[in-house]
Design a protein around this motif. Structure first.
Motif, PDB file in Angstrom:
ATOM      1  N   GLU A 174       0.836  -1.318   0.004  1.00  0.00           N
ATOM      2  CA  GLU A 174      -0.066  -0.034  -0.084  1.00  0.00           C
ATOM      3  C   GLU A 174       1.022   1.492   0.120  1.00  0.00           C
ATOM      4  O   GLU A 174       0.334   2.350  -0.510  1.00  0.00           O
ATOM      5  CB  GLU A 174      -0.998  -0.115   1.381  1.00  0.00           C
ATOM      6  CG  GLU A 174      -2.042  -0.928   1.164  1.00  0.00           C
ATOM      7  CD  GLU A 174      -3.129  -0.531   0.337  1.00  0.00           C
ATOM      8  OE1 GLU A 174      -3.482   0.437  -0.212  1.00  0.00           O
ATOM      9  OE2 GLU A 174      -3.837  -1.462  -0.050  1.00  0.00           O
ATOM     10  N   SER A 179      -2.152  -2.738  -4.045  1.00  0.00           N
ATOM     11  CA  SER A 179      -3.198  -3.229  -3.377  1.00  0.00           C
ATOM     12  C   SER A 179      -2.490  -4.057  -2.104  1.00  0.00           C
ATOM     13  O   SER A 179      -1.635  -4.774  -2.544  1.00  0.00           O
ATOM     14  CB  SER A 179      -4.232  -4.152  -4.176  1.00  0.00           C
ATOM     15  OG  SER A 179      -5.258  -4.718  -3.227  1.00  0.00           O
ATOM     16  N   PRO A 228      -5.415   5.081   5.086  1.00  0.00           N
ATOM     17  CA  PRO A 228      -4.033   4.478   4.832  1.00  0.00           C
ATOM     18  C   PRO A 228      -2.900   5.414   5.382  1.00  0.00           C
ATOM     19  O   PRO A 228      -1.933   4.845   5.410  1.00  0.00           O
ATOM     20  CB  PRO A 228      -4.182   4.530   3.221  1.00  0.00           C
ATOM     21  CG  PRO A 228      -5.553   4.415   2.872  1.00  0.00           C
ATOM     22  CD  PRO A 228      -6.177   5.364   3.674  1.00  0.00           C
TER      23      PRO A 228
END
Length: 305
Positions: A174, A179, A228
């Protein structure tokens, strides 16, 4: 250490946060070791393995994945015993050409002595380790090529960095915009389908509270995936700790330049955090101090174990 219900043909050499556990197998006909720790600890790894082997040679070496803290002792072990070495199939070409960029060592600023391999491992393979049968399972998320090993007979899972008692390893893909969260969830879901009674993680003590660990891991993964930036912050803290492990002390004024020199840290900051290098460094240092992983004396940041 001796874990509850650990079969007599297995030994777990528990290491630390930045050097992976080593799992030693003493089969009737063959010895084997899973993962070899970090380069800085290679001499200690060889000594610990030699003690555990009790005069026998190390016949086989296997890696769950090729992050430097799991394979940094490979070269030293190969030199000591010429052991047959197996690595994840997805990284065979990278090791063959010793591509430090593809292997992540340049990006993370970490060290790993070049090593060779004899064959590869992939999901679906069957292994005999310690006179027990083990299934090789894919465990993408923390690393796209990572594998875990499962012994159905004894309900033992060698989980590498896919599952710890209180979480899992940094979801590195990430950081580069690839992914990783979805793959980590799929790995946890796979583990949840297994009859696991004892987990031997890549870091930390073996544990038997598998359901609780999975609950913690799913919760943490949801927390990271929701923002994230959190995964990026955790990664940068870990990368700074590795720098400190290498050097043991860093002048505080040099921390910003060191962090900026790490391509993976720079990419994570650029993509998710967008902090100035000075601000990022100040934050990362504060995190290590708060965790008790470092201390400041006379203008230097010192490593604490």
């Amino acid at each position: 250490m001796t874990a509850p219900h650990l079969p007599p043909s297995m030994r777990v050499l528990e290491r630390g946060w930045l050097s992976s556990n080593n799992i030693l197998f003493l089969g009737r006909e063959q010895t084997a070791l899973v993962d070899s720790g970090y380069l800085n600890h290679a001499a200690q790894t060889v000594a610990l393995v030699a003690h555990g082997l009790q005069g026998r040679p190390l016949d086989r070496l296997l890696n769950t994945h090729l992050h430097s803290d799991h394979c940094g002792g490979n070269a030293a072990l190969q030199q000591a015993w010429r052991c047959h070495t197996s690595i994840p199939a997805g990284q065979a070409a990278q090791v063959r050409s010793w591509d430090r960029d593809a292997l992540s060592y340049n990006g993370t600023g970490q060290q790993c002595a070049p090593f060779s391999f004899d064959d590869t491992l992939q999901a679906g393979d069957q292994l005999t380790l310690g006179d027990m049968q083990w299934q090789v399972l894919a465990a993408a998320g923390h690393d796209p090529h990572s594998l875990i090993f499962y012994c159905q007979e004894h309900g033992i899972l060698i989980s590498a960095d896919a599952l710890w008692e209180n979480g899992f390893g940094v979801i590195f893909p990430e950081l580069d915009g690839e992914s990783g969260f979805a793959e980590a969830r799929a790995t946890l879901e796979l583990i949840a389908t297994l009859d696991v009674r004892l987990v031997i993680p890549g870091h930390g003590a073996p544990f038997s509270g598998v359901a609780a660990a999975l609950d913690t891991a799913f919760s943490r993964l949801a927390y990271l995936a929701a923002d994230p930036q959190r995964n990026a912050q955790n990664a940068i803290k870990v990368l700074l700790k590795f720098l400190l492990l290498e050097r043991q002390q860093i002048k505080l004024t040099e921390v910003p330049a060191m962090l900026a020199s790490l391509p993976l840290a720079a990419a994570a900051n650029r993509r998710y955090l967008q902090r100035s290098v000075a601000d990022l460094s100040e934050w990362a240092v504060a995190q290590l101090l708060r965790a008790g992983a470092a201390e400041i004396r006379d203008g230097f940041l010192y490593n604490r174990h």
